[in-house]
Design an enzyme around this catalytic site. Structure first.
Site, mmCIF file in Angstrom:
data_model
loop_
_atom_site.group_PDB
_atom_site.id
_atom_site.type_symbol
_atom_site.label_atom_id
_atom_site.label_comp_id
_atom_site.label_asym_id
_atom_site.label_seq_id
_atom_site.Cartn_x
_atom_site.Cartn_y
_atom_site.Cartn_z
ATOM 1 N N GLU A 60 48.069 31.331 44.269
ATOM 2 C CA GLU A 60 48.783 31.231 43.070
ATOM 3 C C GLU A 60 47.894 31.053 41.864
ATOM 4 O O GLU A 60 48.499 31.520 40.697
ATOM 5 C CB GLU A 60 49.945 30.307 42.709
ATOM 6 C CG GLU A 60 51.159 30.385 43.749
ATOM 7 C CD GLU A 60 52.358 29.671 43.509
ATOM 8 O OE1 GLU A 60 52.491 29.286 42.399
ATOM 9 O OE2 GLU A 60 52.967 29.361 44.343
ATOM 10 N N GLU A 77 31.174 37.147 38.024
ATOM 11 C CA GLU A 77 30.354 37.630 39.234
ATOM 12 C C GLU A 77 30.685 37.299 40.576
ATOM 13 O O GLU A 77 30.766 38.067 41.498
ATOM 14 C CB GLU A 77 28.879 36.992 38.845
ATOM 15 C CG GLU A 77 28.109 37.780 37.670
ATOM 16 C CD GLU A 77 28.619 37.196 36.284
ATOM 17 O OE1 GLU A 77 29.279 36.270 36.233
ATOM 18 O OE2 GLU A 77 28.708 38.084 35.475
#
Lengths: 339, 345
Positions: free
Chosen positions: A187, A321
């Site tokens: 979630e 990243e």
């Protein structure tokens, strides 16, 4: 949440609607965010009934402010390498070590985080335990760290044999990584940043652009015209994020899961947030430099604070990243490599 | 509220995709580029068998439409397999003719009777030139009819000028010849043409999304097996992150595409929920067109770069998708035109 001690009192779609109205109304940032978006879902999934009854109501009322204690000076993106320890003692645990970039810890009451309870475990992500502790407990030192504009945002935590009773252990000892990742992977991709933040900001951006474009006819119109495409992209991005989040909520409601898709989410909203605020500041021309504390009639107000806040987006909750690695490996099937 | 495809729509997309996977579309694309249309028409025949050509045609004319969500699903699959031909133009022409027939003259009713059942059955492949799409009619040399909108007039063109080479050789562009048969005239033509242009832009966005998905899938597969410095290039972050960004663009274009489909379903006055930052049907379609077109183009640049020199060759089939992504980006509304539409008051 009000009636929810076993499960959330509202569906995800209801939550999306609430958030939309909250941002549309221009309501302020919330100090309860860490608790509501991270700890509460964790307790719904992994906590005990006693913990939910004890912790959630004061969290929902805003009486207990929660901070997160995950990163350490030597463990950022490589979170599983963390070194702060939790040692068994009579009736509980003793925490020692250092946590940093602990969001909201400068003014919070309590914190939750991961600690190494089994240094002999065969992999770094095993042997971690999920614990909650009070920031005013003996042995805790909080050193606030100002964010880029100097406002209090996060803190360093020094922990010296801090006692934590067994009742503040979440799940089983040694299962901390799995528990933390289960909420992060499902979630969190949706609930960390609600689409309402971006749809409301995009509407304000369009209003600002129309206003500035009107003024620009009398002075430097070129700038406003060149910014039109960026304004449109912010609107398109906000709409895309809104529909993507609604699709995710529909999938969850139908019993599906999000998994690695929440990494798509994280990169998208964090970049959208910066682009949107940069565009607003550029539309403001020389006034865009003023901070939100400036009281000049042309000061950017919330755009400035929003920009500073947005700059942190690609860094926290797993850097972009790391998210791109997850997307490439789990959604596109590319081989793991050295980070 | 449901913001996802239902099971029938998902299954339909899979069926079309699997069917196209079983045809040799790269062969059909290369033949099409040489002006040999038989293999491409055979692919269209299979699309018709799957029901795809009937999706923009109303039931009154032997179609099942208009069903924009289903058309979007099918066209994403068509883009994924680089199906050649005037897919967007045929759907848009169907919407145009059906729109004019509705409450129009006896003549426009007859035109609809003449063409729509043939389009629905896949027996006619038609193309359309209109202001929103530029002066060219795509694949006029392959089409059974070339419709041309000029202001408030709809013409059945008597033919087409010379085929102009495109960046994508499988897209054959030609100007409709002036004159021919005047099919309809008046403000209703302009209104129906605007609606048809929205459908064309929507269909082009769906084709773009499919094109981009194919490019990312093929490039991920290549990066996973191509080895340099002793390991697959797909294990390097510079490669991973570029592909991840390409996928993010496509996955966020997808909800805009289906949001636009829902807006088209609800008609010119319907559209976005009142909360949405995007205004009306035209703006919803434009948002999808920008997002899908840019995402597919990014995917093409990524595919080209990560394949290295191999991707730059004509003979490697990747070129079919790379070239299409660039052409679709500007077809039926360039990114800049569509961005202006998103902000139109």
């Amino acid at each position: 949440m009000a009636r929810g001690v076993r499960r959330p009192g509202a569906s995800l779609v209801e939550w999306l609607l609430f958030e939309e109205e909250y941002y549309a109304a221009g309501a302020p940032g919330r100090v309860s965010q860490n608790g509501i978006s991270l700890l509460a879902p964790t307790l719904f999934e992994h906590g005990s009934a006693e913990q939910r009854a004890r912790i959630l109501p004061p969290m929902a009322r805003g009486e207990t402010i929660w901070a997160q204690a995950w990163s350490e000076p030597e463990s950022g993106s490589d979170l599983a390498s963390l070194r702060s320890t939790a040692r068994r003692t009579d009736g509980g645990w003793r925490l020692s070590g250092q946590k940093t970039w602990s969001s909201r810890a400068a003014f919070a009451d309590r914190a939750f985080g991961l600690f190494r309870s089994d240094p002999a475990a065969d992999a770094p992500h095993r042997g971690l335990t999920y614990l909650m502790f009070a920031l005013d407990a003996p042995g805790v030192t909080v050193r606030p760290i100002g964010r880029l504009d100097g406002k209090p945002a996060f803190a360093e935590l020094f922990l010296d044999e801090v006692f934590v009773p067994d009742e503040d252990l979440i799940g089983e000892p040694g299962q901390g990584w799995r528990i933390a990742m289960s909420t992060a992977g499902n979630e969190r991709g949706l609930t960390l940043r609600s689409p309402g933040r971006f749809t409301a900001a995009a509407r304000r951006l369009v209003a600002l652009w129309r206003e500035r474009a009107g003024e620009a006819e009398s002075d430097a119109g070129i700038e406003a015209a060149s910014l039109r495409d960026r304004v449109a992209d912010a609107v398109i991005g906000a709409r895309a994020y809104e529909l993507f989040a609604c699709a995710g909520a529909s999938r969850l409601a139908a019993g599906g899961s999000l998994g690695a898709e929440s990494s798509l989410n994280k990169v998208f909203w964090s970049e959208l947030d910066i682009a949107l605020h940069e565009t607003a500041l550029d539309l403001l021309g020389p006034h865009g430099e003023l901070s939100d504390a400036a009281d000049d009639p042309d000061a950017p107000g919330p755009w400035s604070d929003g920009y500073t806040f947005a700059l942190a987006g690609p860094i926290y909750a797993g850097t972009n990243e790391i998210q791109r690695d997850i997307i490439a490996e789990r959604l596109l099937g590319l081989p793991k490599g050295r980070r | 509220m449901r913001f996802m495809l239902d099971q029938a729509q998902t299954d339909f997309g899979r069926t079309v995709d699997r069917m196209l996977g079983g045809t040799d579309t790269p062969h059909a694309v290369r033949a099409w580029a040489r002006g040999e249309h038989a293999p491409g028409r055979a692919v269209w025949g299979r699309l018709a068998d799957a029901g795809v050509t009937s999706l923009a045609v109303p039931e009154a004319y032997e179609g099942v439409g208009p069903l924009p969500v289903e058309l979007g699903v099918a066209y994403v699959a068509a883009g994924r397999h680089a199906v050649p031909g005037p897919l967007a133009e045929t759907a848009a022409a169907a919407v145009l003719l059906a729109g004019l027939a509705e409450g129009g003259t006896a003549r426009s009713g007859q035109v609809a009777e003449d063409w729509l059942p043939r389009i629905a059955g896949g027996r006619a492949l038609v193309t359309l030139a209109a202001a929103d799409g530029g002066p060219y009619a795509l694949d006029a040399d392959a089409a059974d009819a070339v419709f041309a909108v000029e202001g408030e007039e709809l013409w059945l063109a008597p033919g087409h000028g010379p085929v102009q080479p495109s960046f994508d050789p499988a897209r054959r562009l030609a100007r409709p010849l002036p004159g021919g048969e005047l099919l309809a005239r008046g403000p209703a033509v302009a209104a129906a043409a605007a609606r048809a242009a929205d459908w064309a832009a929507f269909a082009t966005a769906a084709l773009s999304l499919g094109t981009g998905l194919a490019l990312v899938e093929r490039t991920a597969a290549y990066a996973g097996q191509r080895t340099q410095f002793g390991r697959p290039i797909g294990s390097f972050q510079a490669v991973k992150h570029r592909l991840a960004d390409a996928l993010i663009g496509l996955e966020f274009a997808r909800p805009l595409l289906y949001g636009a489909a829902v807006a088209l379903t609800s008609g010119p006055s319907g559209g976005a929920p009142p909360s949405g930052p995007v205004g009306d049907v035209r703006a919803e379609v434009a948002a999808a067109k920008v997002a899908a077109g840019e995402a597919a183009y990014t995917a093409a640049r990524t595919a080209l770069q990560l394949h290295g020199a191999l991707g730059y060759t004509d003979e490697y089939d990747l070129s079919l998708w790379i070239r299409k992504a660039r052409a679709l980006r500007s077809a039926w509304g360039s990114p800049s035109v569509c961005r202006a539409r998103v902000l139109a008051p």
